[in-house]
Scaffold this motif. Structure first.
Motif, short mmCIF file in Angstrom:
data_model
loop_
_atom_site.label_atom_id
_atom_site.label_comp_id
_atom_site.label_asym_id
_atom_site.label_seq_id
_atom_site.Cartn_x
_atom_site.Cartn_y
_atom_site.Cartn_z
N ALA A 1 6.01 8.41 -3.27
CA ALA A 1 5.86 7.04 -2.81
C ALA A 1 4.43 6.75 -2.38
O ALA A 1 3.86 5.69 -2.69
CB ALA A 1 6.83 6.76 -1.66
N SER A 2 3.81 7.70 -1.68
CA SER A 2 2.42 7.51 -1.24
C SER A 2 1.47 7.42 -2.43
O SER A 2 0.51 6.65 -2.40
CB SER A 2 2.00 8.64 -0.31
OG SER A 2 2.70 8.58 0.91
N GLN B 1 1.94 6.07 -5.12
CA GLN B 1 2.00 4.72 -5.68
C GLN B 1 1.55 3.66 -4.69
O GLN B 1 0.84 2.72 -5.06
CB GLN B 1 3.43 4.42 -6.14
CG GLN B 1 3.61 3.01 -6.72
CD GLN B 1 4.89 2.88 -7.49
OE1 GLN B 1 5.17 3.67 -8.39
NE2 GLN B 1 5.68 1.89 -7.15
N ASP B 2 1.96 3.80 -3.43
CA ASP B 2 1.74 2.73 -2.45
C ASP B 2 0.47 2.89 -1.64
O ASP B 2 -0.13 1.90 -1.22
CB ASP B 2 2.93 2.66 -1.49
CG ASP B 2 4.25 2.43 -2.19
OD1 ASP B 2 4.24 1.77 -3.25
OD2 ASP B 2 5.29 2.91 -1.68
N SER B 3 0.05 4.11 -1.39
CA SER B 3 -1.09 4.38 -0.49
C SER B 3 -1.75 5.69 -0.88
O SER B 3 -1.67 6.68 -0.15
CB SER B 3 -0.61 4.44 0.96
OG SER B 3 0.51 5.32 1.08
N PRO C 1 9.85 6.06 -6.26
CA PRO C 1 9.33 5.03 -7.16
C PRO C 1 10.19 4.79 -8.40
O PRO C 1 10.37 3.63 -8.81
CB PRO C 1 7.94 5.56 -7.52
CG PRO C 1 7.54 6.37 -6.34
CD PRO C 1 8.80 7.01 -5.84
N TRP D 1 3.29 -1.18 3.97
CA TRP D 1 1.94 -1.42 3.49
C TRP D 1 1.84 -2.86 2.99
O TRP D 1 2.82 -3.46 2.55
CB TRP D 1 1.58 -0.45 2.37
CG TRP D 1 1.40 0.95 2.86
CD1 TRP D 1 2.24 2.01 2.64
CD2 TRP D 1 0.32 1.45 3.65
NE1 TRP D 1 1.76 3.14 3.26
CE2 TRP D 1 0.59 2.83 3.89
CE3 TRP D 1 -0.82 0.89 4.19
CZ2 TRP D 1 -0.27 3.63 4.63
CZ3 TRP D 1 -1.68 1.68 4.95
CH2 TRP D 1 -1.40 3.04 5.16
N ASN E 1 1.45 -4.94 0.54
CA ASN E 1 1.50 -5.15 -0.91
C ASN E 1 2.72 -6.02 -1.21
O ASN E 1 3.59 -6.22 -0.35
CB ASN E 1 1.54 -3.81 -1.67
CG ASN E 1 2.72 -2.94 -1.25
OD1 ASN E 1 3.84 -3.41 -1.07
ND2 ASN E 1 2.48 -1.64 -1.11
N GLY F 1 6.21 -4.38 -0.39
CA GLY F 1 6.51 -4.21 1.03
C GLY F 1 6.78 -5.54 1.71
O GLY F 1 7.74 -5.67 2.48
#
Length: 328
Positions: free
Chosen positions: A24-25, A27-29, A89, A121, A123, A126
């Motif tokens: 997940a990180s 992709q997101d952060s 994801p 986050w 985006n 989120g």
């Protein structure tokens, strides 16, 4: 599909959740340091200050496709709970996160808590997920990172000397590890200065910091494998503790540091103590943790003063986190 609690002793589940967190990180952060089994187990066993969240996973047959948690405090804000939900994801946009969140909110309601908070986050995914479930944005914070190799130490020393001249009525006290019992009451009183940091539109009470909570925080951090460094500004004439800053260095990954509280007691502001503490911390860590490469920090986006201090010391923006809240 089934939702199940799990503990730090369920090693295979912990490993699966760490893999999910890191996917997940990515992709997101992608700037985040990867999670590790030891980090997750440490937080599951000790929490931030001894209060341990409840952890859950969503399983599709044998595969872990999402994880979540509920965190609460008995120190303050006893009508509030926090929830976290993260979906792998490849399994998103199938309603799994919504079903998982609904289950967690039912548990919060059953506990008698009437308000809930969640982070995301900044985006579209989120923001959209939070708003679709009735959460309202209450605040936003910026994640920044200081890369120590890029910081000009002559500049840091110069800033420290300037700040020391403005704060000549104060001396710095270095506290490594646990706070000595003789100072615990005074440090606890000083710690409450963090309540002056902006909370924007969040409906939350001030945090309470009795000496027992200070001890629980230090015990938890050390048990999680964090080396603690607290630098305190003390008024020379009165002996009153006027401000502090804390950095934790990971024992398992000693190149990574995390900024915890930095605050100055209201009556002692205007003497550049924030800058003095932060610059002196860099120089102290050079002595004790020369292998340290980065320090991450979070500040409310509206906290102009502390952001200004951090930018002077080379902190660079990584991403924006949003804080959402809703009533139950």
């Amino acid at each position: 599909m089934r939702i199940e609690p799990f503990t730090a002793d369920d090693v295979e589940d912990v490993q699966a959740v760490v893999r999910l967190q890191n996917a997940a990180s990515a992709q997101d952060s992608p700037w985040e340091h990867p999670s590790t089994v030891g980090m997750l187990q440490g937080f599951m066993r000790h929490g931030w200050d001894g209060e341990v969240p409840a952890y859950y996973l969503l399983r599709d047959d044998d595969a872990v496709v999402a994880w979540g948690s509920i965190w609460t405090s008995e120190w303050d804000n006893t009508d509030l709970a926090g929830v976290d939900v993260a979906v792998a994801p490849d399994d998103r946009r199938q309603g799994l996160g919504s079903a998982f969140l609904a289950d967690l909110l039912d548990q919060v309601r059953a506990s008698g808590r009437t308000k809930v908070m969640a982070d995301a986050w900044d985006n579209p995914a989120g923001r959209g997920f939070a708003q679709a479930h009735g959460f309202i944005r209450g605040s936003q914070a910026i994640n920044r990172r200081q890369v120590l190799a890029s910081i000009d130490r002559n500049l840091v020393r110069g800033r420290a000397e300037e700040a020391a001249a403005a704060a000549s009525a104060y001396e710095l006290v270095r506290l490594e590890g646990r706070t000595p019992e003789s100072l615990r009451d005074d440090v606890a009183v000083m710690t409450a200065a963090i309540n002056d940091a902006p909370t924007d539109d969040l409906d939350i009470e001030d945090e309470l910091f009795p000496p027992q909570r200070l001890k629980a925080y230090e015990d938890a951090q050390l048990a999680r494998g964090q080396r603690l460094y607290r630098l305190v500004a003390r008024h020379r004439e009165s002996g009153v503790l006027a401000g502090h800053t804390i950095v934790a260095v990971e024992t398992g990954r000693p190149t990574i540091g995390h900024q915890h509280d930095t605050s100055v007691v209201r009556e002692h502001r205007g003497h550049r103590l924030g800058l003095l503490l932060k610059t002196a911390m860099v120089l102290w860590l050079d002595e004790l943790e020369p292998q340290l490469e980065t320090i991450d920090t979070w500040n409310a986006e509206s906290n102009d003063h502390m952001i200004g201090v951090n930018e002077l010391l080379g902190y660079q923006v990584l991403g924006r986190g949003l804080q959402f809240q809703r009533a139950l």
